[in-house]
Write a protein that holds these residues in place. Sequence first.
Motif, PDB file in Angstrom:
ATOM      1  N   MET A 176       0.849  -1.185   0.000  1.00  0.00           N
ATOM      2  CA  MET A 176       0.000   0.000   0.000  1.00  0.00           C
ATOM      3  C   MET A 176       0.894   1.248   0.000  1.00  0.00           C
ATOM      4  O   MET A 176       1.907   1.273   0.688  1.00  0.00           O
ATOM      5  N   GLY A 177       0.480   2.271  -0.741  1.00  0.00           N
ATOM      6  CA  GLY A 177       1.313   3.457  -0.844  1.00  0.00           C
ATOM      7  C   GLY A 177       0.665   4.745  -0.388  1.00  0.00           C
ATOM      8  O   GLY A 177       1.221   5.821  -0.621  1.00  0.00           O
ATOM      9  N   ASP A 178      -0.480   4.667   0.292  1.00  0.00           N
ATOM     10  CA  ASP A 178      -1.209   5.894   0.614  1.00  0.00           C
ATOM     11  C   ASP A 178      -1.135   6.288   2.083  1.00  0.00           C
ATOM     12  O   ASP A 178      -1.860   7.171   2.518  1.00  0.00           O
ATOM     13  N   ARG A 179      -0.256   5.651   2.860  1.00  0.00           N
ATOM     14  CA  ARG A 179      -0.084   6.058   4.252  1.00  0.00           C
ATOM     15  C   ARG A 179       1.382   6.352   4.513  1.00  0.00           C
ATOM     16  O   ARG A 179       2.252   5.507   4.267  1.00  0.00           O
ATOM     17  N   TYR A 180       1.629   7.531   5.019  1.00  0.00           N
ATOM     18  CA  TYR A 180       2.994   7.965   5.349  1.00  0.00           C
ATOM     19  C   TYR A 180       3.113   8.080   6.862  1.00  0.00           C
ATOM     20  O   TYR A 180       2.241   8.658   7.514  1.00  0.00           O
ATOM     21  N   ILE A 181       4.176   7.509   7.426  1.00  0.00           N
ATOM     22  CA  ILE A 181       4.355   7.504   8.873  1.00  0.00           C
ATOM     23  C   ILE A 181       5.545   8.378   9.258  1.00  0.00           C
ATOM     24  O   ILE A 181       6.687   7.967   9.115  1.00  0.00           O
ATOM     25  N   PRO A 182       5.319   9.597   9.729  1.00  0.00           N
ATOM     26  CA  PRO A 182       6.428  10.443  10.185  1.00  0.00           C
ATOM     27  C   PRO A 182       6.744  10.167  11.647  1.00  0.00           C
ATOM     28  O   PRO A 182       6.279  10.854  12.550  1.00  0.00           O
ATOM     29  N   SER A 183       7.508   9.117  11.904  1.00  0.00           N
ATOM     30  CA  SER A 183       7.793   8.737  13.281  1.00  0.00           C
ATOM     31  C   SER A 183       9.273   8.431  13.448  1.00  0.00           C
ATOM     32  O   SER A 183      10.012   8.318  12.474  1.00  0.00           O
ATOM     33  N   GLU A 184       9.680   8.270  14.680  1.00  0.00           N
ATOM     34  CA  GLU A 184      11.082   7.998  14.962  1.00  0.00           C
ATOM     35  C   GLU A 184      11.505   6.651  14.396  1.00  0.00           C
ATOM     36  O   GLU A 184      12.624   6.494  13.935  1.00  0.00           O
ATOM     37  N   GLY A 185      10.621   5.673  14.469  1.00  0.00           N
ATOM     38  CA  GLY A 185      10.996   4.331  14.066  1.00  0.00           C
ATOM     39  C   GLY A 185      11.121   4.143  12.576  1.00  0.00           C
ATOM     40  O   GLY A 185      11.764   3.222  12.114  1.00  0.00           O
ATOM     41  N   VAL A 186      10.479   4.981  11.786  1.00  0.00           N
ATOM     42  CA  VAL A 186      10.500   4.828  10.343  1.00  0.00           C
ATOM     43  C   VAL A 186      10.944   6.145   9.733  1.00  0.00           C
ATOM     44  O   VAL A 186      10.151   7.067   9.579  1.00  0.00           O
ATOM     45  N   GLN A 187      12.180   6.242   9.366  1.00  0.00           N
ATOM     46  CA  GLN A 187      12.717   7.473   8.795  1.00  0.00           C
ATOM     47  C   GLN A 187      12.696   7.359   7.274  1.00  0.00           C
ATOM     48  O   GLN A 187      13.714   7.166   6.625  1.00  0.00           O
ATOM     49  N   GLU A 188      11.519   7.456   6.709  1.00  0.00           N
ATOM     50  CA  GLU A 188      11.376   7.326   5.272  1.00  0.00           C
ATOM     51  C   GLU A 188      11.471   8.695   4.603  1.00  0.00           C
ATOM     52  O   GLU A 188      11.188   9.724   5.194  1.00  0.00           O
ATOM     53  N   ASN A 189      11.840   8.663   3.344  1.00  0.00           N
ATOM     54  CA  ASN A 189      11.721   9.852   2.539  1.00  0.00           C
ATOM     55  C   ASN A 189      10.267   9.998   2.121  1.00  0.00           C
ATOM     56  O   ASN A 189       9.519   9.035   2.069  1.00  0.00           O
ATOM     57  N   SER A 190       9.876  11.202   1.811  1.00  0.00           N
ATOM     58  CA  SER A 190       8.504  11.436   1.377  1.00  0.00           C
ATOM     59  C   SER A 190       8.482  12.522   0.322  1.00  0.00           C
ATOM     60  O   SER A 190       9.443  13.263   0.144  1.00  0.00           O
ATOM     61  N   ILE A 191       7.367  12.583  -0.374  1.00  0.00           N
ATOM     62  CA  ILE A 191       7.170  13.555  -1.432  1.00  0.00           C
ATOM     63  C   ILE A 191       5.867  14.296  -1.153  1.00  0.00           C
ATOM     64  O   ILE A 191       4.848  13.666  -0.850  1.00  0.00           O
ATOM     65  N   ALA A 192       5.890  15.606  -1.218  1.00  0.00           N
ATOM     66  CA  ALA A 192       4.702  16.426  -0.999  1.00  0.00           C
ATOM     67  C   ALA A 192       4.007  16.684  -2.327  1.00  0.00           C
ATOM     68  O   ALA A 192       4.623  17.188  -3.278  1.00  0.00           O
ATOM     69  N   LEU A 193       2.722  16.318  -2.398  1.00  0.00           N
ATOM     70  CA  LEU A 193       1.932  16.480  -3.622  1.00  0.00           C
ATOM     71  C   LEU A 193       0.539  16.982  -3.256  1.00  0.00           C
ATOM     72  O   LEU A 193       0.053  16.753  -2.148  1.00  0.00           O
ATOM     73  N   ARG A 194      -0.103  17.627  -4.205  1.00  0.00           N
ATOM     74  CA  ARG A 194      -1.493  18.016  -4.016  1.00  0.00           C
ATOM     75  C   ARG A 194      -2.372  16.795  -4.179  1.00  0.00           C
ATOM     76  O   ARG A 194      -2.312  16.082  -5.174  1.00  0.00           O
ATOM     77  N   PHE A 195      -3.183  16.538  -3.171  1.00  0.00           N
ATOM     78  CA  PHE A 195      -4.096  15.401  -3.193  1.00  0.00           C
ATOM     79  C   PHE A 195      -5.436  15.864  -2.657  1.00  0.00           C
ATOM     80  O   PHE A 195      -5.538  16.310  -1.512  1.00  0.00           O
ATOM     81  N   LEU A 196      -6.462  15.825  -3.501  1.00  0.00           N
ATOM     82  CA  LEU A 196      -7.792  16.289  -3.140  1.00  0.00           C
ATOM     83  C   LEU A 196      -7.753  17.738  -2.638  1.00  0.00           C
ATOM     84  O   LEU A 196      -8.430  18.107  -1.683  1.00  0.00           O
ATOM     85  N   GLY A 197      -6.936  18.550  -3.304  1.00  0.00           N
ATOM     86  CA  GLY A 197      -6.885  19.975  -3.011  1.00  0.00           C
ATOM     87  C   GLY A 197      -6.032  20.364  -1.834  1.00  0.00           C
ATOM     88  O   GLY A 197      -5.996  21.541  -1.463  1.00  0.00           O
ATOM     89  N   GLN A 198      -5.317  19.413  -1.231  1.00  0.00           N
ATOM     90  CA  GLN A 198      -4.523  19.690  -0.036  1.00  0.00           C
ATOM     91  C   GLN A 198      -3.127  19.100  -0.208  1.00  0.00           C
ATOM     92  O   GLN A 198      -2.974  17.974  -0.677  1.00  0.00           O
ATOM     93  N   GLU A 199      -2.094  19.865   0.165  1.00  0.00           N
ATOM     94  CA  GLU A 199      -0.742  19.303   0.114  1.00  0.00           C
ATOM     95  C   GLU A 199      -0.664  18.137   1.086  1.00  0.00           C
ATOM     96  O   GLU A 199      -1.032  18.239   2.255  1.00  0.00           O
ATOM     97  N   THR A 200      -0.162  17.020   0.596  1.00  0.00           N
ATOM     98  CA  THR A 200      -0.150  15.770   1.352  1.00  0.00           C
ATOM     99  C   THR A 200       1.186  15.077   1.145  1.00  0.00           C
ATOM    100  O   THR A 200       1.731  15.106   0.044  1.00  0.00           O
ATOM    101  N   ARG A 201       1.689  14.459   2.199  1.00  0.00           N
ATOM    102  CA  ARG A 201       2.955  13.747   2.083  1.00  0.00           C
ATOM    103  C   ARG A 201       2.681  12.276   1.773  1.00  0.00           C
ATOM    104  O   ARG A 201       1.852  11.629   2.416  1.00  0.00           O
ATOM    105  N   PHE A 202       3.402  11.762   0.768  1.00  0.00           N
ATOM    106  CA  PHE A 202       3.311  10.352   0.388  1.00  0.00           C
ATOM    107  C   PHE A 202       4.695   9.727   0.484  1.00  0.00           C
ATOM    108  O   PHE A 202       5.685  10.316   0.048  1.00  0.00           O
ATOM    109  N   THR A 203       4.755   8.535   1.026  1.00  0.00           N
ATOM    110  CA  THR A 203       6.020   7.832   1.078  1.00  0.00           C
ATOM    111  C   THR A 203       6.466   7.418  -0.321  1.00  0.00           C
ATOM    112  O   THR A 203       5.644   7.048  -1.161  1.00  0.00           O
TER     113      THR A 203
END
Length: 317
Positions: free
Chosen positions: A204-231
């Motif tokens: 699944m690619g639609d949940r981004y976890i900004p937490s200490e345990g998962v230091q993933e890169n993310s990309i900010a995109l417009r999604f449904l009219g709102q800037e949203t971070r995607f892993t």
Amino acid sequence: MTAPAREQDTRHLRDWSATPERSNLLAIRTIAWIATHLGRPVARLVLHPIALYYLLFAPVARRASRRYLTRALGRPAGWADLYRHIHAFASVALDRIWFAAGRMDLFDMPISGGAVMEQALAEGRGVYLLGAHLGSFEALHAVGLSHPGLPVAMVMYPQNARMIHTVLQALAPDFDVSIIPIGQRGSALAIRDFLDKGGLTGLMGDRYIPSEGVQENSIALRFLGQETRFTDGPVRLAMMLKRRVIFMVGLYRGGRRYEVRFEELADFRTPPAEPAAREALVQATVAAYVQRLEALCREAPYNWFNFYDYWHEDEAG
């Protein structure tokens, strides 16, 4: 769609994985017993009071549903919309029982893009599927009808599926969908090995976890009219493994009808040699994924099941 902006996000935000589930094992076993002993029509009747209960007594889920549906529908979401959204989720969750048991005969399930899947399977290097919490990802069992013995693995955070997976295995002993835990040491190697054996993996690619345990890169995109971070983790993994990425969705159309779609999202079998070109391809692929997700959320708005503070609006408030 705005140009993506990639960065390392290390903010300590409350994320969906820390949200406690309201369901419990007894409730899941009860509805599963009703389903298996009294049949799907009776079990579906039970979903109405369950959906009403969550609508009335799950304020976090209700608030998240209202915010999302207002964006997807392009109008304020009413109580009927919220109920329909929760009932759709309950219906899809219930149907996992029959998917696990291989009872595909209970459903009307047209498949589009099947040729893409057949071609990928014929290559013998496994199939790397990328989906979302949209409709039923378990509908990929439809692929197994024409490929008996095809190994299938879901790549996920195991704690979020432990209870339902335990019940499904108890009800359907032949239920052989494995779980490859993500976010752990060795996860990428496990996925690679499973694919090399010709297996089918779904992420699944639609949940981004900004937490200490998962230091993933993310990309900010417009999604449904709102800037949203995607892993961008699943896309980077596919490039590292040099695989094709096939977008998969199983839209719930009501009653016994699902619509399964497969579409090639990217082909990383021969990735660019230049780092800049690889980076551009990753960002373009994530942007294409988000565009498809947004289009499907507008086409089938009651199918997207993320009942938490997806845009971190509670925290902002």
